[in-house]
Design an enzyme around this catalytic site. Structure first.
Site, PDB file in Angstrom:
ATOM      1  N   ALA A  65       6.860  -1.316   8.959  1.00 21.43           N
ATOM      2  CA  ALA A  65       6.568  -1.529   7.546  1.00 21.43           C
ATOM      3  C   ALA A  65       5.132  -1.072   7.301  1.00 21.43           C
ATOM      4  O   ALA A  65       4.309  -1.048   8.222  1.00 21.43           O
ATOM      5  CB  ALA A  65       6.734  -3.002   7.203  1.00 21.43           C
ATOM      6  N   GLY A 110       9.708  -2.422  11.415  1.00 20.86           N
ATOM      7  CA  GLY A 110      10.823  -2.061  10.527  1.00 20.86           C
ATOM      8  C   GLY A 110      11.617  -0.863  11.027  1.00 20.86           C
ATOM      9  O   GLY A 110      12.811  -0.747  10.721  1.00 20.86           O
ATOM     10  N   GLU A 113      13.942  -2.214  13.448  1.00 22.64           N
ATOM     11  CA  GLU A 113      14.929  -3.008  12.715  1.00 22.64           C
ATOM     12  C   GLU A 113      15.965  -2.129  12.024  1.00 22.64           C
ATOM     13  O   GLU A 113      17.157  -2.473  11.986  1.00 22.64           O
ATOM     14  CB  GLU A 113      14.217  -3.910  11.700  1.00 22.64           C
ATOM     15  CG  GLU A 113      13.401  -4.999  12.383  1.00 22.64           C
ATOM     16  CD  GLU A 113      12.552  -5.816  11.439  1.00 22.64           C
ATOM     17  OE1 GLU A 113      12.448  -7.034  11.642  1.00 22.64           O
ATOM     18  OE2 GLU A 113      11.977  -5.237  10.482  1.00 22.64           O
ATOM     19  N   GLU A 133       4.825  -7.089  15.320  1.00 25.97           N
ATOM     20  CA  GLU A 133       4.337  -7.882  14.186  1.00 25.97           C
ATOM     21  C   GLU A 133       3.434  -9.037  14.612  1.00 25.97           C
ATOM     22  O   GLU A 133       2.481  -9.386  13.918  1.00 25.97           O
ATOM     23  CB  GLU A 133       5.523  -8.426  13.367  1.00 25.97           C
ATOM     24  CG  GLU A 133       6.213  -7.393  12.495  1.00 25.97           C
ATOM     25  CD  GLU A 133       7.306  -6.613  13.220  1.00 25.97           C
ATOM     26  OE1 GLU A 133       7.356  -6.665  14.471  1.00 25.97           O
ATOM     27  OE2 GLU A 133       8.098  -5.946  12.538  1.00 25.97           O
TER      28      GLU A 133
HETATM   29  N1  COA Z   1       1.767   1.200   8.324  1.00 23.48           N
HETATM   30  C1  COA Z   1       0.883   1.969   7.674  1.00 23.48           C
HETATM   31  N2  COA Z   1       0.332   3.072   8.192  1.00 23.48           N
HETATM   32  C2  COA Z   1       0.679   3.398   9.449  1.00 23.48           C
HETATM   33  C3  COA Z   1       1.579   2.635  10.204  1.00 23.48           C
HETATM   34  C4  COA Z   1       2.139   1.483   9.596  1.00 23.48           C
HETATM   35  N3  COA Z   1       3.043   0.721  10.216  1.00 23.48           N
HETATM   36  N4  COA Z   1       1.718   3.208  11.412  1.00 23.48           N
HETATM   37  C5  COA Z   1       0.929   4.289  11.416  1.00 23.48           C
HETATM   38  N5  COA Z   1       0.291   4.406  10.225  1.00 23.48           N
HETATM   39  C6  COA Z   1      -0.647   5.438   9.798  1.00 23.48           C
HETATM   40  C7  COA Z   1      -2.016   5.263  10.421  1.00 23.48           C
HETATM   41  O1  COA Z   1      -2.768   4.298   9.708  1.00 23.48           O
HETATM   42  C8  COA Z   1      -2.566   6.660  10.275  1.00 23.48           C
HETATM   43  O2  COA Z   1      -2.937   6.858   8.930  1.00 23.48           O
HETATM   44  P1  COA Z   1      -4.394   7.535   8.612  1.00 23.48           P
HETATM   45  O3  COA Z   1      -4.320   8.891   9.259  1.00 23.48           O
HETATM   46  O4  COA Z   1      -4.422   7.595   7.117  1.00 23.48           O
HETATM   47  O5  COA Z   1      -5.414   6.640   9.236  1.00 23.48           O
HETATM   48  C9  COA Z   1      -1.340   7.528  10.517  1.00 23.48           C
HETATM   49  O6  COA Z   1      -0.198   6.699  10.257  1.00 23.48           O
HETATM   50  C10 COA Z   1      -1.234   8.027  11.937  1.00 23.48           C
HETATM   51  O7  COA Z   1      -1.268   6.904  12.797  1.00 23.48           O
HETATM   52  P2  COA Z   1      -2.329   6.747  13.996  1.00 23.48           P
HETATM   53  O8  COA Z   1      -2.531   5.273  14.220  1.00 23.48           O
HETATM   54  O9  COA Z   1      -3.529   7.567  13.728  1.00 23.48           O
HETATM   55  O10 COA Z   1      -1.500   7.387  15.184  1.00 23.48           O
HETATM   56  P3  COA Z   1      -1.661   7.064  16.726  1.00 23.48           P
HETATM   57  O11 COA Z   1      -0.858   8.090  17.445  1.00 23.48           O
HETATM   58  O12 COA Z   1      -3.078   6.908  17.107  1.00 23.48           O
HETATM   59  O13 COA Z   1      -0.968   5.626  16.926  1.00 23.48           O
HETATM   60  C11 COA Z   1       0.763   3.962  16.616  1.00 23.48           C
HETATM   61  C12 COA Z   1       0.404   5.455  16.680  1.00 23.48           C
HETATM   62  C13 COA Z   1       2.226   3.844  16.199  1.00 23.48           C
HETATM   63  C14 COA Z   1       0.582   3.324  17.991  1.00 23.48           C
HETATM   64  C15 COA Z   1      -0.154   3.249  15.590  1.00 23.48           C
HETATM   65  O14 COA Z   1      -0.139   3.999  14.389  1.00 23.48           O
HETATM   66  C16 COA Z   1       0.307   1.862  15.261  1.00 23.48           C
HETATM   67  O15 COA Z   1       0.069   0.945  16.042  1.00 23.48           O
HETATM   68  N6  COA Z   1       0.932   1.661  14.086  1.00 23.48           N
HETATM   69  C17 COA Z   1       1.330   0.372  13.609  1.00 23.48           C
HETATM   70  C18 COA Z   1       2.555  -0.116  14.320  1.00 23.48           C
HETATM   71  C19 COA Z   1       2.977  -1.496  13.835  1.00 23.48           C
HETATM   72  O16 COA Z   1       2.280  -2.471  14.029  1.00 23.48           O
HETATM   73  N7  COA Z   1       4.155  -1.564  13.193  1.00 23.48           N
HETATM   74  C20 COA Z   1       4.703  -2.792  12.702  1.00 23.48           C
HETATM   75  C21 COA Z   1       4.275  -3.023  11.339  1.00 23.48           C
HETATM   76  S1  COA Z   1       4.926  -4.546  10.706  1.00 23.48           S
END
Ligand code: COA
Length: 259
Positions: A65, A110, A113, A133
Site C-alpha cells: 500500500a 498489499g 495480499e 507492515e
Molecule cells: N509506498 C509508497 N512508495 C513506495 C513504496 C510503498 N509501499 N514502496 C516503494 N515506494 C517508492 C519509494 O519511496 C521510492 O520513491 P522515490 O523514488 O520517490 O523516493 C520508489 O518507490 C522506489 O523505491 P526505493 O525504496 O527507492 O527502492 P529500493 O530498491 O531501494 O527498495 C523496497 C525497494 C521495496 C525494499 C523499498 O521500497 C520498501 O521497503 N518499500 C516499502 C515496502 C513496504 O513496507 N510495503 C508495505 C506497505 S504497507
C-alpha cells in the site's frame, strides 16, 4: 476504459492485467485500487475473458500500500482505504474465473495480499514476498493476517506477520506460498502455459471447483461438503459432463463447449 495505473490487454481469452506505477514500485494508492476494481469488473462481465493474469514489472509486482498516502492519514483515512481495498480484493478473490498472479520482484504488503487473492501464484526467481507492515507500526489491512495463515503453516505466517520477515521465491515455494518458481525471463510464458491449460478445462466445472474451494474454506466441513454436493449435482445439468463421460467411454478426447 479509463485506466491510469493498470494496463489491461485481452489476448486469446486471457486478460493480462499489469500494474503500471513503476516510479513507486506499483504501490497501491486509492486510484490504483479503483483501477483494479474497474478491471476486475470488466473481467467479470466479458465472456471473452476466460483466465486473468496479474503481473507487475521486473522490479516489483506491487511493493505494498502507498506509505505516502497512509502516512498523512488518520483513523478515517485508514477505514476508507481498507473499505476500498477489502472490497476490491474480495471481488478479485470471488471472480468466477481462474486467476494467476505472475510475480516478479517485490510482492510486499498489499502486493502479497493481492497475490493471495489469486488461485495460482507463479514466482520469478527474483521475487521477494513479505508483510512488513509491523515495521511501520501497523498490521496487514488487506486480508494478509487471514489469507496467509489459511495458505501456509501458522509459524511461517507468524514470521512474516509478526517479524515482518521478507522471503525469497525458493522459501515461498517451500512454505507453499507459491506453486512454482521459474527464471524471470520465463515468467510470462509460464503464465501463458498455465492459462492455456486452464482454458482447456470445462468452464462450468472450473467455476464450480473454485467456488467449492473458496466458499468451503470459510465455513464448517459439514457446510463445505454440502456446497460441494450441490455443485457436483448441478454439473450433471451441463453438456460438458455428458461430453466428458461419453468421451471417456468412447476412448477419445473430450471436446468441451463450456456449456
Ligand atoms: N509506498 C509508497 N512508495 C513506495 C513504496 C510503498 N509501499 N514502496 C516503494 N515506494 C517508492 C519509494 O519511496 C521510492 O520513491 P522515490 O523514488 O520517490 O523516493 C520508489 O518507490 C522506489 O523505491 P526505493 O525504496 O527507492 O527502492 P529500493 O530498491 O531501494 O527498495 C523496497 C525497494 C521495496 C525494499 C523499498 O521500497 C520498501 O521497503 N518499500 C516499502 C515496502 C513496504 O513496507 N510495503 C508495505 C506497505 S504497507
Amino acid at each position: 476504459m479509463d485506466l491510469r495505473y493498470i494496463n489491461l490487454r485481452v489476448e486469446d481469452g486471457t486478460a493480462w492485467v499489469q500494474f503500471n506505477r513503476p516510479e513507486k514500485l506499483n504501490a497501491l494508492n486509492p486510484d490504483v485500487f479503483r483501477d483494479l476494481e474497474t478491471v476486475v469488473a470488466q473481467c467479470e462481465q466479458d465472456d471473452d475473458i476466460r483466465v486473468v493474469v496479474l503481473m507487475g514489472n521486473e522490479k516489483a509486482f506491487v511493493a505494498g500500500a502507498d506509505i505516502g498516502h497512509m502516512a498523512k492519514g488518520d483513523i478515517k483515512t485508514a477505514c476508507a482505504l481498507t473499505d476500498l481495498s477489502m472490497r476490491v480484493q474480495e471481488r478479485l478473490a470471488d471472480l468466477p474465473k481462474p486467476t494467476i498472479a505472475a510475480i516478479s520482484g517485490y510482492a510486499l504488503g498489499g502486493g502479497c495480499e493481492v497475490a493471495l487473492c489469486c488461485d495460482f501464484r507463479l514466482a520469478a526467481d527474483n521475487a521477494v514476498f513479505g508483510l512488513p507492515e509491523i515495521t511501520l507500526g501497523i498490521i496487514p489491512g488487506g486480508g494478509g493476517t487471514q489469507r496467509l495463515p489459511r495458505l501456509v503453516n501458522l509459524g511461517a505466517a507468524a514470521k512474516m506477520i509478526m517479524l515482518g520477515e521478507m522471503i525469497k521465491s525458493e522459501e515461498a515455494l517451500r512454505i507453499g506460498l507459491v506453486e512454482k518458481v521459474v527464471p524471470l525471463k520465463n515468467l510470462k510464458e509460464e503464465a501463458r502455459i498455465l492459462a492455456s491449460k486452464l482454458m482447456e478445462m470445462p468452464f462450468m466445472a472450473l467455476r464450480a471447483g473454485k467456488t467449492a474451494m473458496r466458499k468451503g474454506l470459510n465455513t464448517s466441513l459439514k457446510d463445505g461438503l454440502q456446497i460441494e454436493q450441490n455443485l457436483f449435482c448441478m454439473l450433471f445439468g451441463t453438456e460438458d459432463q455428458k461430453e466428458g463421460m461419453t468421451a471417456f467411454l468412447e476412448k477419445r478426447n473430450p471436446v468441451f463447449k463450456s456449456k
